[in-house]
Design a protein around this motif. Structure first.
Motif, PDB file in Angstrom:
ATOM      1  N   MET A 144       0.861  -1.170   0.000  1.00  0.00           N
ATOM      2  CA  MET A 144       0.000   0.000   0.000  1.00  0.00           C
ATOM      3  C   MET A 144       0.903   1.227   0.000  1.00  0.00           C
ATOM      4  SD  MET A 144      -3.483   1.145   1.296  1.00  0.00           S
ATOM      5  CE  MET A 144      -3.901  -0.164   0.249  1.00  0.00           C
ATOM      6  N   ASP A 145       0.751   2.067  -1.014  1.00  0.00           N
ATOM      7  CA  ASP A 145       1.644   3.206  -1.187  1.00  0.00           C
ATOM      8  C   ASP A 145       1.512   4.249  -0.090  1.00  0.00           C
ATOM      9  OD1 ASP A 145       2.773   2.117  -3.446  1.00  0.00           O
ATOM     10  OD2 ASP A 145       1.402   3.140  -4.813  1.00  0.00           O
ATOM     11  N   ASN A 146       0.290   4.702   0.163  1.00  0.00           N
ATOM     12  CA  ASN A 146       0.136   5.726   1.185  1.00  0.00           C
ATOM     13  C   ASN A 146      -0.861   5.257   2.232  1.00  0.00           C
ATOM     14  OD1 ASN A 146      -0.167   7.988   2.764  1.00  0.00           O
ATOM     15  ND2 ASN A 146       0.106   9.382   1.041  1.00  0.00           N
ATOM     16  N   LEU A 147      -0.351   4.560   3.214  1.00  0.00           N
ATOM     17  CA  LEU A 147      -1.183   3.958   4.253  1.00  0.00           C
ATOM     18  C   LEU A 147      -1.946   5.028   5.032  1.00  0.00           C
ATOM     19  CD1 LEU A 147      -1.932   1.220   5.356  1.00  0.00           C
ATOM     20  CD2 LEU A 147       0.031   1.343   6.876  1.00  0.00           C
ATOM     21  N   ARG A 148      -1.317   6.153   5.306  1.00  0.00           N
ATOM     22  CA  ARG A 148      -1.980   7.211   6.064  1.00  0.00           C
ATOM     23  C   ARG A 148      -3.225   7.708   5.321  1.00  0.00           C
ATOM     24  NH1 ARG A 148      -2.824  12.260   7.891  1.00  0.00           N
ATOM     25  NH2 ARG A 148      -2.213  12.697  10.033  1.00  0.00           N
ATOM     26  N   ASP A 149      -3.087   8.007   4.033  1.00  0.00           N
ATOM     27  CA  ASP A 149      -4.232   8.481   3.257  1.00  0.00           C
ATOM     28  C   ASP A 149      -5.323   7.420   3.182  1.00  0.00           C
ATOM     29  OD1 ASP A 149      -2.981  10.904   2.840  1.00  0.00           O
ATOM     30  OD2 ASP A 149      -2.420  10.476   0.761  1.00  0.00           O
ATOM     31  N   PHE A 150      -4.917   6.170   2.995  1.00  0.00           N
ATOM     32  CA  PHE A 150      -5.917   5.100   2.926  1.00  0.00           C
ATOM     33  C   PHE A 150      -6.688   4.988   4.235  1.00  0.00           C
ATOM     34  CE2 PHE A 150      -7.324   0.801   3.753  1.00  0.00           C
ATOM     35  CZ  PHE A 150      -8.178   0.609   2.675  1.00  0.00           C
ATOM     36  N   LEU A 151      -5.973   4.946   5.364  1.00  0.00           N
ATOM     37  CA  LEU A 151      -6.645   4.819   6.652  1.00  0.00           C
ATOM     38  C   LEU A 151      -7.514   6.033   6.960  1.00  0.00           C
ATOM     39  CD1 LEU A 151      -3.842   3.182   8.844  1.00  0.00           C
ATOM     40  CD2 LEU A 151      -5.872   2.078   7.867  1.00  0.00           C
ATOM     41  N   ALA A 152      -7.129   7.198   6.478  1.00  0.00           N
ATOM     42  CA  ALA A 152      -7.941   8.399   6.691  1.00  0.00           C
ATOM     43  C   ALA A 152      -9.238   8.340   5.893  1.00  0.00           C
ATOM     44  CB  ALA A 152      -7.139   9.646   6.314  1.00  0.00           C
TER      45      ALA A 152
ATOM     46  N   TYR B 203     -10.891   0.254  19.748  1.00  0.00           N
ATOM     47  CA  TYR B 203     -10.154   1.497  19.503  1.00  0.00           C
ATOM     48  C   TYR B 203     -10.543   2.084  18.142  1.00  0.00           C
ATOM     49  CZ  TYR B 203      -6.272   4.357  17.783  1.00  0.00           C
ATOM     50  OH  TYR B 203      -5.536   5.370  17.216  1.00  0.00           O
ATOM     51  N   LEU B 204     -10.569   1.233  17.103  1.00  0.00           N
ATOM     52  CA  LEU B 204     -10.907   1.710  15.765  1.00  0.00           C
ATOM     53  C   LEU B 204     -12.325   2.277  15.719  1.00  0.00           C
ATOM     54  CD1 LEU B 204      -9.343  -1.212  13.718  1.00  0.00           C
ATOM     55  CD2 LEU B 204      -8.422   1.108  13.976  1.00  0.00           C
ATOM     56  N   GLY B 205     -13.234   1.630  16.428  1.00  0.00           N
ATOM     57  CA  GLY B 205     -14.604   2.134  16.491  1.00  0.00           C
ATOM     58  C   GLY B 205     -14.661   3.512  17.133  1.00  0.00           C
ATOM     59  N   ARG B 206     -13.865   3.715  18.166  1.00  0.00           N
ATOM     60  CA  ARG B 206     -13.813   5.024  18.823  1.00  0.00           C
ATOM     61  C   ARG B 206     -13.192   6.084  17.908  1.00  0.00           C
ATOM     62  NH1 ARG B 206     -11.734   1.907  22.989  1.00  0.00           N
ATOM     63  NH2 ARG B 206      -9.748   3.029  22.896  1.00  0.00           N
ATOM     64  N   LYS B 207     -12.433   5.645  16.908  1.00  0.00           N
ATOM     65  CA  LYS B 207     -11.819   6.570  15.957  1.00  0.00           C
ATOM     66  C   LYS B 207     -12.702   6.805  14.731  1.00  0.00           C
ATOM     67  CE  LYS B 207      -8.277   7.349  18.433  1.00  0.00           C
ATOM     68  NZ  LYS B 207      -8.148   8.659  19.074  1.00  0.00           N
ATOM     69  N   GLY B 208     -13.909   6.257  14.751  1.00  0.00           N
ATOM     70  CA  GLY B 208     -14.873   6.572  13.694  1.00  0.00           C
ATOM     71  C   GLY B 208     -15.105   5.511  12.651  1.00  0.00           C
ATOM     72  N   TYR B 209     -14.422   4.395  12.742  1.00  0.00           N
ATOM     73  CA  TYR B 209     -14.651   3.319  11.772  1.00  0.00           C
ATOM     74  C   TYR B 209     -15.906   2.550  12.151  1.00  0.00           C
ATOM     75  CZ  TYR B 209      -9.815   4.126  10.331  1.00  0.00           C
ATOM     76  OH  TYR B 209      -8.648   4.694   9.881  1.00  0.00           O
ATOM     77  N   GLN B 210     -16.665   2.121  11.137  1.00  0.00           N
ATOM     78  CA  GLN B 210     -17.807   1.242  11.377  1.00  0.00           C
ATOM     79  C   GLN B 210     -17.288  -0.193  11.370  1.00  0.00           C
ATOM     80  OE1 GLN B 210     -21.050   1.508   8.593  1.00  0.00           O
ATOM     81  NE2 GLN B 210     -22.374   0.260   9.884  1.00  0.00           N
ATOM     82  N   LEU B 211     -17.581  -0.933  12.433  1.00  0.00           N
ATOM     83  CA  LEU B 211     -17.041  -2.280  12.618  1.00  0.00           C
ATOM     84  C   LEU B 211     -18.094  -3.337  12.319  1.00  0.00           C
ATOM     85  CD1 LEU B 211     -15.257  -1.621  16.023  1.00  0.00           C
ATOM     86  CD2 LEU B 211     -14.229  -1.545  13.736  1.00  0.00           C
ATOM     87  N   PHE B 212     -17.631  -4.430  11.693  1.00  0.00           N
ATOM     88  CA  PHE B 212     -18.488  -5.575  11.407  1.00  0.00           C
ATOM     89  C   PHE B 212     -17.817  -6.827  11.972  1.00  0.00           C
ATOM     90  CE2 PHE B 212     -19.343  -2.488   8.067  1.00  0.00           C
ATOM     91  CZ  PHE B 212     -20.721  -2.349   8.196  1.00  0.00           C
ATOM     92  N   PRO B 213     -18.292  -7.334  13.124  1.00  0.00           N
ATOM     93  CA  PRO B 213     -17.687  -8.511  13.731  1.00  0.00           C
ATOM     94  C   PRO B 213     -17.993  -9.782  12.942  1.00  0.00           C
ATOM     95  CG  PRO B 213     -19.577  -7.784  15.015  1.00  0.00           C
ATOM     96  CD  PRO B 213     -19.389  -6.786  13.916  1.00  0.00           C
ATOM     97  N   VAL B 214     -16.947 -10.598  12.735  1.00  0.00           N
ATOM     98  CA  VAL B 214     -17.086 -11.853  11.997  1.00  0.00           C
ATOM     99  C   VAL B 214     -16.446 -12.963  12.829  1.00  0.00           C
ATOM    100  CG1 VAL B 214     -16.559 -13.084   9.862  1.00  0.00           C
ATOM    101  CG2 VAL B 214     -16.933 -10.593   9.804  1.00  0.00           C
ATOM    102  N   ASN B 215     -17.279 -13.881  13.307  1.00  0.00           N
ATOM    103  CA  ASN B 215     -16.791 -15.030  14.064  1.00  0.00           C
ATOM    104  C   ASN B 215     -17.961 -15.989  14.258  1.00  0.00           C
ATOM    105  OD1 ASN B 215     -15.869 -16.884  16.003  1.00  0.00           O
ATOM    106  ND2 ASN B 215     -14.503 -15.362  16.921  1.00  0.00           N
ATOM    107  N   PRO B 216     -17.874 -17.207  13.724  1.00  0.00           N
ATOM    108  CA  PRO B 216     -19.004 -18.138  13.844  1.00  0.00           C
ATOM    109  C   PRO B 216     -19.334 -18.494  15.294  1.00  0.00           C
ATOM    110  CG  PRO B 216     -17.071 -19.264  12.972  1.00  0.00           C
ATOM    111  CD  PRO B 216     -16.744 -17.793  13.002  1.00  0.00           C
ATOM    112  N   VAL B 217     -18.356 -18.437  16.184  1.00  0.00           N
ATOM    113  CA  VAL B 217     -18.596 -18.766  17.591  1.00  0.00           C
ATOM    114  C   VAL B 217     -19.532 -17.739  18.234  1.00  0.00           C
ATOM    115  CG1 VAL B 217     -17.485 -19.050  19.851  1.00  0.00           C
ATOM    116  CG2 VAL B 217     -16.387 -19.959  17.792  1.00  0.00           C
ATOM    117  N   TYR B 218     -19.445 -16.486  17.788  1.00  0.00           N
ATOM    118  CA  TYR B 218     -20.230 -15.410  18.395  1.00  0.00           C
ATOM    119  C   TYR B 218     -21.302 -14.857  17.452  1.00  0.00           C
ATOM    120  CZ  TYR B 218     -16.438 -15.843  21.644  1.00  0.00           C
ATOM    121  OH  TYR B 218     -15.522 -16.375  22.530  1.00  0.00           O
ATOM    122  N   ALA B 219     -21.600 -15.580  16.374  1.00  0.00           N
ATOM    123  CA  ALA B 219     -22.633 -15.143  15.429  1.00  0.00           C
ATOM    124  C   ALA B 219     -23.933 -14.896  16.181  1.00  0.00           C
ATOM    125  CB  ALA B 219     -22.830 -16.185  14.341  1.00  0.00           C
TER     126      ALA B 219
END
Length: 133
Positions: free
Chosen positions: A1-9, A33-49
């Motif tokens: 990934m060329d510009n990780l900062r721009d991508f993550l922003a 932490y990522l959720g607190r920084k504004g990312y929308q999170l989608f949990p994926v785990n069959p144990v906790y579906a």
């Protein structure tokens, strides 16, 4: 990934492969932490579906998600990664991030050949803090 900062922003959505409800586990506190920084999170785990994490109902596989994601952050053992290859290829995220201690060059090369960049063996929370303070 060329510009990780721009991508993550510009990224907004993160699928958490191997999400865990225990706050003492990295598979909880890193995405939290990522959720607190504004990312929308989608949990994926069959144990906790069907359980709710970060305001979203967990699903069994990436292919169960109903919308595209920018990043798939992976909390699975390196040897388990081939089991997720097809679902990741089907989901077509813009980036796959393998957390600290997760390294699989063959898996990563297959994704790269499919046009999906991969970051291996790095903590997304640590890198985010380094780039954004």
């Amino acid at each position: 990934m060329d510009n990780l900062r721009d991508f993550l922003a510009s990224a907004r959505t993160v699928a958490v492969l191997g999400a865990h409800p225990n706050p003492s586990k990295a598979a909880f506190y890193v995405p939290d932490y990522l959720g607190r920084k504004g990312y929308q999170l989608f949990p994926v785990n069959p144990v906790y579906a069907e359980q709710e994490l970060w305001g979203q109902v967990a699903v069994s596989t990436l292919t169960d998600l109903e919308e595209p994601v920018d990043i798939v952050v992976v909390f699975r053992r390196s040897e388990a990664l081939p089991n997720h290859l097809e679902e990741i290829l089907t989901a077509k995220p813009k980036l796959v991030w393998l957390q600290s201690g997760i390294l699989n060059n063959a898996f990563s090369e297959t994704l790269r050949q499919a046009g999906i960049p991969v970051v291996q063996d790095r903590c997304l929370m640590v890198v985010h803090r380094q780039l954004f303070g």
